[in-house]
Enzyme design. Structure first.
Site, short mmCIF file in Angstrom:
data_model
loop_
_atom_site.label_atom_id
_atom_site.label_comp_id
_atom_site.label_asym_id
_atom_site.label_seq_id
_atom_site.Cartn_x
_atom_site.Cartn_y
_atom_site.Cartn_z
N ASP A 73 0.83 -1.21 0.00
CA ASP A 73 0.00 0.00 0.00
C ASP A 73 0.86 1.26 0.00
O ASP A 73 2.01 1.25 0.46
CB ASP A 73 -0.86 0.05 1.28
CG ASP A 73 -2.04 -0.91 1.22
OD1 ASP A 73 -2.07 -1.75 0.33
OD2 ASP A 73 -2.91 -0.79 2.10
N HIS A 124 -5.86 2.91 -4.34
CA HIS A 124 -5.88 3.15 -2.89
C HIS A 124 -6.23 4.62 -2.61
O HIS A 124 -5.67 5.25 -1.74
CB HIS A 124 -4.51 2.79 -2.31
CG HIS A 124 -4.43 2.76 -0.81
ND1 HIS A 124 -5.36 2.15 0.00
CD2 HIS A 124 -3.49 3.28 0.04
CE1 HIS A 124 -4.99 2.30 1.27
NE2 HIS A 124 -3.88 2.99 1.33
N HIS A 128 -5.52 9.69 -0.25
CA HIS A 128 -5.29 8.97 1.00
C HIS A 128 -5.96 9.60 2.22
O HIS A 128 -5.36 9.74 3.29
CB HIS A 128 -3.78 8.79 1.27
CG HIS A 128 -3.47 7.58 2.10
ND1 HIS A 128 -3.23 7.64 3.47
CD2 HIS A 128 -3.38 6.26 1.79
CE1 HIS A 128 -3.00 6.42 3.93
NE2 HIS A 128 -3.08 5.57 2.93
N HIS A 221 3.82 -2.23 3.03
CA HIS A 221 3.71 -0.86 2.51
C HIS A 221 4.99 -0.46 1.78
O HIS A 221 6.08 -0.74 2.28
CB HIS A 221 3.48 0.14 3.64
CG HIS A 221 2.18 -0.05 4.38
ND1 HIS A 221 2.02 -1.02 5.34
CD2 HIS A 221 1.00 0.59 4.27
CE1 HIS A 221 0.78 -0.96 5.80
NE2 HIS A 221 0.13 0.01 5.17
ZN LIG Z 1 -2.71 3.52 3.01
#
Ligand SMILES: [Zn+2]
Length: 291
Positions: A73, A124, A128, A221
């Protein structure tokens, strides 16, 4: 091992989970937050009720095969994305990258490499923000712009969406359904709620290794959330936490391979192994009409 399949079919029409559940929460919330909040929630529930379509939400799949989807991510970033791709390349394993649209625009070359290396790319959001903090219009905007940013490199909007911080709301599901996304959560992370220190590389590695299971979706991540925008400067704690994860990555991949796991993309995992299951033998597989 807890090998759960969570597939929720939130049919967002008249019989849908979100549309049915929303008015109850609306009045309870409005009572505490006042008339303005009540009105806002009411508007959202009405608009959710006008939504057509469905969205699947996956945490993992149920299978006896040693197969998993590795996911990342918050990229692409100049700090981590190339390093992560180098590790994946070294072990010849594919992954799925859940990208922040604003960073896709900033680092399209990283995204082009992800595609060229055989990884799957996904949405995503554009900037954010958690759906739990946004209005319905803001949620729709960030989901759509995120999908469009990925499409600018991929050619098409991606199949998968992952909510910021894992925050799933009715509005978010509605927005995802409206542009044809399915939602990918995860079942294995660096810290399954036991308070591992952000710089505890051994602890993080142990958590990944010990909690893996057949059909897992594993979250790492390659970014630092909104700090990646260089608006506020990198968040030192978040940088350290990510550094720890990525330092653990080669060992984790190696252990998974030693244990016989095969790495696939998120689409390959769901298409190859996903199926709708329920503990209730009386329930159909066509969604939550009885909820
Ligand atoms: Zn995130």
């Amino acid at each position: 091992m807890d090998r759960r399949t969570f597939l929720r079919r939130a049919g967002l029409g008249s019989a849908g989970v979100a549309a049915v559940a929303a008015p109850v929460g609306t009045y309870a919330l409005g009572h505490h937050l006042g008339a303005t909040q009540l009105d806002g929630n009411y508007q959202q529930s009405v608009r959710a009720g006008q939504q057509r379509g469905a969205v699947n939400v996956w945490w993992s799949v149920t299978t006896d095969e040693r197969v998993l989807a590795l996911t990342f991510d918050d990229g692409p970033t100049k700090q981590f994305s190339n390093e992560v791709m180098d590790v994946l390349d070294r072990y010849h394993v594919p992954a799925t990258f859940f990208l922040i649209g604003k960073l896709v625009e900033k680092y399209p070359d990283h995204v082009a490499r992800m595609i060229a290396d055989g990884h799957e790319i996904a949405n995503h959001t554009y900037d954010h923000y958690s759906a739990a903090t946004q209005s319905i219009d803001e949620v729709r905007r960030t989901v759509e712009l995120g999908a469009d940013a990925v499409a600018s490199v991929l050619g098409d909007r991606p199949r998968w969406f992952r909510p910021v911080k894992g925050h799933i709301t009715g509005t978010l599901l509605s927005a995802a359904a409206s542009i044809g996304h399915d939602v990918a959560m995860w079942s294995v992370s660096r810290d399954p709620g036991i308070g591992t220190e952000i710089d505890d590389m051994v602890g993080v590695r142990t958590n990944y290794v010990d909690s893996v299971h057949e059909g897992a979706i594993v979250i790492f991540h390659d970014g630092i959330g909104r700090s990646g925008f260089d608006l506020t400067g990198p968040d030192a704690d978040l940088m350290l936490a990510r550094r720890t994860e990525i330092d653990a990555l080669p060992d984790v991949v190696e252990r998974y391979l030693e244990e016989g796991y095969r790495f696939v993309t998120t689409s390959q995992l769901i298409d190859g192994f996903g199926r709708f299951e329920t503990d209730d033998p009386g329930a159909g597989d066509d969604g939550g009409g009885d909820l």
